[in-house]
Design an enzyme around this catalytic site. Sequence first.
Site, PDB file in Angstrom:
ATOM      1  CE  LYS A 161      -4.535  -0.238   1.850  1.00  0.00           C
ATOM      2  NZ  LYS A 161      -5.306  -1.012   0.889  1.00  0.00           N
TER       3      LYS A 161
HETATM    4  C1  LIG Z   1      -6.521  -1.649   0.554  1.00  0.00           C
HETATM    5  C2  LIG Z   1      -6.857  -2.164  -0.798  1.00  0.00           C
HETATM    6  C3  LIG Z   1      -7.674  -3.289  -0.983  1.00  0.00           C
HETATM    7  C4  LIG Z   1      -8.388  -3.969   0.150  1.00  0.00           C
HETATM    8  O1  LIG Z   1      -7.532  -4.491   1.125  1.00  0.00           O
HETATM    9  P1  LIG Z   1      -8.068  -4.719   2.600  1.00  0.00           P
HETATM   10  O2  LIG Z   1      -6.906  -5.269   3.315  1.00  0.00           O
HETATM   11  O3  LIG Z   1      -9.189  -5.676   2.503  1.00  0.00           O
HETATM   12  O4  LIG Z   1      -8.494  -3.393   3.111  1.00  0.00           O
HETATM   13  C5  LIG Z   1      -7.841  -3.759  -2.278  1.00  0.00           C
HETATM   14  N1  LIG Z   1      -7.280  -3.151  -3.329  1.00  0.00           N
HETATM   15  C6  LIG Z   1      -6.507  -2.055  -3.195  1.00  0.00           C
HETATM   16  C7  LIG Z   1      -5.908  -1.428  -4.398  1.00  0.00           C
HETATM   17  C8  LIG Z   1      -6.292  -1.540  -1.923  1.00  0.00           C
HETATM   18  O5  LIG Z   1      -5.543  -0.452  -1.781  1.00  0.00           O
END
Ligand SMILES: *Cc1c(COP(=O)(O)O)cnc(C)c1O
Length: 311
Positions: A161
Amino acid sequence: MSVLSEKEGKIWFNGKFVPWQDANVHVLSHGLHYGTSIFEGVRCYQTDTAPAIFRLADHSKRFFNSAHIMGMSIPYSISELEQAQCEAIRANHLSSAYIRPLAFYGANSLGIAASNNPVHVIVAAWEWGTYLGEEGLEKGIRVKTSSFTRLHVNVNMCRGKIGGNYINSVLAHDEAATDGYDEALLLDHNGLVSEGAGENLFVIQNGKIYTPQLTSVLEGITRDSIMVLANDLGYEVLERSITRDTLYCADEAFFTGTAAEVTPIREVDNRQIGDGKRGPITAQLQRDFFDVVQGKGKRSAEWLTPIRVGS
Ligand SMILES: *Cc1c(COP(=O)(O)O)cnc(C)c1O
């Protein structure tokens, strides 16, 4: 409209809590110019006994993995950051909330070399309702395939992320929203279905559940939770390549994410999905998901970190 930066409360900033409106950074911060930041999105839910953070350890692991992928070293330990998140709930008197840990490079120098800069870390928490709307959770949302391709694994690291990665998501979401849709669906560089702008995708066909493999999609913690809950219910969940027309012909489809939770998809590219409303298996998984986060599921003890209030 309430403005996020003008809220009352406290934000954990480099090891201590500061008043909400004083949590500011210099305009020459590297992270602001080049997107050199990593973050998490975490939720805390009210349960019968105490507020509880959902899958905190897994979010922490991903936060440090995102930093590792970036080559960024976080000047705090996992346990310090977990404590900061619990404390952010207590200090702001929250019960159900969204928590945003973020680490970014500061303002020593603006060359491309990021590591010449200090790493700043913050944790903020605030009340935040459903991301794609109450109605979306119940009736399902309308989705449009994006003209933007999802990040290629050798262009940006999809597993992290990482701030800069979200330009791809912002472009895709804004395009879909401008055209009157609730969310975008991105295809990968091979033209296969990958995920939403910030949500993983699931497709249901003939009682089987499918989701794209972890190549150009983020390894969602909600995705993993749904796979576990589906297995607990006796469903087979298969990770495989999904084409756009497979999705068009699905019996049911839904998005998952910490923000989006479990949101049914009722339409893709102006084609109705299944009966054009929340399908029965989606409804069951959604119910199980909300049970587990609210402390009423078999896996609640395993996945929830209760926050003792007043200590
Ligand atoms: C954060 C995110 C998700 C979902 O992840 P979780 O851990 O379930 O919150 C899916 N795709 C992208 C691009 C993300 O940034």
